[in-house]
Design a protein around this motif. Structure first.
Motif, short mmCIF file in Angstrom:
data_model
loop_
_atom_site.label_atom_id
_atom_site.label_comp_id
_atom_site.label_asym_id
_atom_site.label_seq_id
_atom_site.Cartn_x
_atom_site.Cartn_y
_atom_site.Cartn_z
N VAL A 83 49.73 35.44 34.15
CA VAL A 83 50.30 34.67 35.26
C VAL A 83 49.67 33.28 35.25
CG1 VAL A 83 50.80 34.64 37.72
CG2 VAL A 83 50.47 36.83 36.57
N LEU A 84 50.52 32.26 35.14
CA LEU A 84 50.07 30.87 35.08
C LEU A 84 50.41 30.15 36.38
CD1 LEU A 84 51.55 30.11 31.56
CD2 LEU A 84 49.21 30.82 32.09
N ASN A 85 49.48 29.32 36.84
CA ASN A 85 49.70 28.50 38.03
C ASN A 85 50.03 29.38 39.25
OD1 ASN A 85 49.77 26.19 39.54
ND2 ASN A 85 51.92 25.75 39.08
N ILE A 86 49.02 30.08 39.71
CA ILE A 86 49.19 31.03 40.81
C ILE A 86 48.17 30.74 41.90
CG2 ILE A 86 47.64 32.70 39.73
CD1 ILE A 86 49.48 34.87 40.80
N THR A 87 48.52 31.05 43.15
CA THR A 87 47.60 30.85 44.27
C THR A 87 46.77 32.10 44.53
OG1 THR A 87 49.19 29.34 45.24
CG2 THR A 87 47.45 30.14 46.68
N THR A 88 47.41 33.26 44.64
CA THR A 88 46.73 34.53 44.91
C THR A 88 47.09 35.54 43.83
OG1 THR A 88 46.89 34.12 47.29
CG2 THR A 88 46.38 36.36 46.62
N ALA A 89 46.10 36.18 43.24
CA ALA A 89 46.35 37.16 42.18
C ALA A 89 47.06 38.39 42.72
CB ALA A 89 45.04 37.55 41.51
N GLY A 90 46.43 39.09 43.65
CA GLY A 90 47.02 40.34 44.12
C GLY A 90 46.66 40.70 45.54
N ASN A 91 47.55 41.46 46.15
CA ASN A 91 47.36 41.97 47.50
C ASN A 91 47.81 43.42 47.49
OD1 ASN A 91 47.50 42.77 50.17
ND2 ASN A 91 48.55 40.93 50.87
N PHE A 92 46.85 44.35 47.58
CA PHE A 92 47.14 45.77 47.67
C PHE A 92 46.72 46.24 49.04
CE2 PHE A 92 46.81 45.04 43.13
CZ PHE A 92 47.85 45.81 42.63
N SER A 93 47.67 46.53 49.92
CA SER A 93 47.37 46.91 51.30
C SER A 93 48.08 48.21 51.64
CB SER A 93 47.81 45.81 52.27
OG SER A 93 47.14 44.61 51.99
N PHE A 111 45.74 32.93 36.15
CA PHE A 111 45.15 31.61 36.11
C PHE A 111 45.46 30.96 37.45
CE2 PHE A 111 45.78 32.99 31.80
CZ PHE A 111 44.55 32.71 31.24
N THR A 112 44.49 31.04 38.38
CA THR A 112 44.70 30.63 39.76
C THR A 112 44.51 29.14 39.97
OG1 THR A 112 42.42 30.98 40.44
CG2 THR A 112 43.89 32.88 40.58
N THR A 113 45.18 28.63 41.00
CA THR A 113 45.02 27.24 41.41
C THR A 113 44.04 27.13 42.57
OG1 THR A 113 46.92 27.43 42.88
CG2 THR A 113 47.33 26.58 40.66
N SER A 117 37.34 33.62 43.45
CA SER A 117 36.62 34.66 44.19
C SER A 117 37.41 35.15 45.40
CB SER A 117 35.25 34.15 44.64
OG SER A 117 35.40 33.12 45.61
N ILE A 118 38.45 34.42 45.83
CA ILE A 118 39.25 34.86 46.98
C ILE A 118 40.68 35.20 46.56
CG2 ILE A 118 37.92 33.59 48.71
CD1 ILE A 118 40.18 31.46 48.63
N SER A 119 40.88 35.50 45.28
CA SER A 119 42.23 35.70 44.79
C SER A 119 42.75 37.13 44.93
CB SER A 119 42.35 35.24 43.34
OG SER A 119 41.52 36.02 42.53
N TRP A 120 41.93 38.07 45.38
CA TRP A 120 42.36 39.46 45.57
C TRP A 120 42.16 39.87 47.03
CZ3 TRP A 120 44.73 42.36 41.93
CH2 TRP A 120 44.63 41.92 40.60
N PRO A 134 41.02 36.90 37.32
CA PRO A 134 39.66 37.14 37.78
C PRO A 134 39.48 38.61 38.15
CG PRO A 134 40.92 35.98 39.46
CD PRO A 134 41.79 36.08 38.26
N GLU A 135 38.22 39.02 38.23
CA GLU A 135 37.92 40.42 38.52
C GLU A 135 38.60 40.87 39.81
OE1 GLU A 135 33.97 41.86 38.42
OE2 GLU A 135 33.48 40.75 36.60
N PRO A 136 39.18 42.07 39.79
CA PRO A 136 39.85 42.57 40.99
C PRO A 136 38.82 43.00 42.04
CG PRO A 136 39.89 44.24 39.30
CD PRO A 136 39.27 43.01 38.68
N CYS A 137 39.31 43.36 43.20
CA CYS A 137 38.44 43.82 44.28
C CYS A 137 37.74 45.12 43.86
CB CYS A 137 39.24 44.00 45.57
SG CYS A 137 40.82 44.79 45.35
#
Length: 162
Positions: A83-93, A111-113, A117-120, A134-137
């Motif tokens: 994933v290129l040019n992304i704000t948030t990697a993932g949200n699992f809720s 590859f976050t913009t 450390s706050i991308s998951w 980046p490393e997941p939660c």
């Protein structure tokens, strides 16, 4: 989703200029299940949120639903994703009464913009990962083993026609 969905293969996909790349959603009062989903070989570009999986969708067509009908969400594999040019990697809720289980991430690079450390964002989820950046939660950091992940290949999904 108010029923069930399983044994889904999503392979060789290019997603671009979208608020969300992959979105899996259900909610309380829906029941049913989402299981054995295999998503692989995906390229995403200019995406706000790469993967969103939530049991927090509260829309219902009327008020005649069972608030205690909890969906089961299990066996979702994300493999070989860039994933290129992304704000948030993932949200699992997930929801506490029926958390997501057996979520697997393998060879996934975001590859976050923003600050990595706050991308998951994760809650009520368990799974495993290998080669994820980046490393997941922490809930998704257990060691990845083939027995803990759902694997389906294109070959497995072929139907013989005579």
């Amino acid at each position: 989703m108010s029923g069930a969905i399983s044994n889904i293969l999503v392979d060789h996909v290019h997603i671009h200029d979208s608020p969300t790349g992959v979105n899996v959603k259900t909610g309380r009062g829906r029941g049913g299940y989402v299981k054995d989903i295999y998503i692989s070989n995906v390229l995403m570009e200019n995406i706000h949120q790469g993967i969103k999986a939530t049991d927090q969708c509260d829309s219902h067509p009327d008020d005649k639903f069972d608030p205690y009908a909890f969906p089961i969400t299990s066996g979702i594999t994300f493999k070989d994703i860039v994933v290129l040019n992304i704000t948030t990697a993932g949200n699992f809720s997930g929801i506490s009464e029926s958390p997501f289980t057996s979520i697997c991430l393998s060879n996934v690079s975001f590859f976050t913009t923003s600050d990595p450390s706050i991308s998951w964002v994760c809650s009520n989820v368990s799974g495993s990962s290998k080669n994820v950046s980046p490393e997941p939660c922490p809930e998704l950091k257990s060691s990845l083993s083939s027995s803990s992940c759902f694997f389906l290949s294109y070959q497995d999904s072929q139907v013989a026609v005579s």
